[in-house]
Design a protein around this motif. Structure first.
Motif, mmCIF file in Angstrom:
data_model
loop_
_atom_site.group_PDB
_atom_site.id
_atom_site.type_symbol
_atom_site.label_atom_id
_atom_site.label_comp_id
_atom_site.label_asym_id
_atom_site.label_seq_id
_atom_site.Cartn_x
_atom_site.Cartn_y
_atom_site.Cartn_z
ATOM 1 N N VAL A 48 4.648 -13.934 -3.668
ATOM 2 C CA VAL A 48 4.592 -12.553 -3.588
ATOM 3 C C VAL A 48 5.513 -11.652 -4.465
ATOM 4 C CG1 VAL A 48 5.404 -10.682 -1.891
ATOM 5 C CG2 VAL A 48 4.794 -13.010 -1.015
ATOM 6 N N ARG A 49 4.542 -10.470 -5.084
ATOM 7 C CA ARG A 49 5.268 -9.875 -6.289
ATOM 8 C C ARG A 49 4.999 -8.650 -6.065
ATOM 9 N NH1 ARG A 49 1.136 -11.059 -11.340
ATOM 10 N NH2 ARG A 49 -0.624 -9.807 -10.539
ATOM 11 N N ASP A 50 5.845 -7.559 -6.771
ATOM 12 C CA ASP A 50 5.545 -6.084 -6.725
ATOM 13 C C ASP A 50 4.581 -5.807 -7.750
ATOM 14 O OD1 ASP A 50 5.945 -3.470 -7.055
ATOM 15 O OD2 ASP A 50 7.848 -3.404 -7.547
ATOM 16 N N SER A 51 3.411 -4.908 -6.901
ATOM 17 C CA SER A 51 2.442 -4.622 -7.844
ATOM 18 C C SER A 51 2.816 -3.675 -9.073
ATOM 19 C CB SER A 51 1.202 -4.052 -7.021
ATOM 20 O OG SER A 51 1.750 -2.944 -6.233
ATOM 21 N N LYS A 52 3.864 -2.976 -9.003
ATOM 22 C CA LYS A 52 4.152 -2.188 -10.191
ATOM 23 C C LYS A 52 4.679 -3.186 -11.148
ATOM 24 C CE LYS A 52 6.987 -0.042 -7.507
ATOM 25 N NZ LYS A 52 6.750 -0.369 -6.254
#
Length: 74
Positions: A48-52
């Motif tokens: 899971v990662r931050d799309s920004k």
């Protein structure tokens, strides 16, 4: 047997991973992305990662832990 890693510092090190963004995300990159990992020591985990910050870190979960998290949201 050792415990699976909990995070990786650079999500782009998951070569060949197909990241998916929530269908509820707007085009403004204000969401998280998830991917099922299939290589290296991360094999079989959910990333899971931050799309920004697509080159930033990613958290890693076992499929069961991720399912439990999603179930808790509903």
């Amino acid at each position: 047997m050792s415990a699976p890693p909990r995070h990786i510092p650079v999500s782009t090190s998951l070569h060949g991973t197909r990241w998916r963004r929530s269908s509820r995300s707007t085009g403004m990159n204000n969401c998280v992305e998830t991917a099922r990992t299939d290589t290296g020591p991360w094999q079989g985990l959910v990333a899971v990662r931050d799309s920004k910050n697509m080159t930033g870190p990613a958290l890693l979960f076992t499929p069961d832990a991720w399912k439990e998290f999603l179930t808790g949201l509903s």
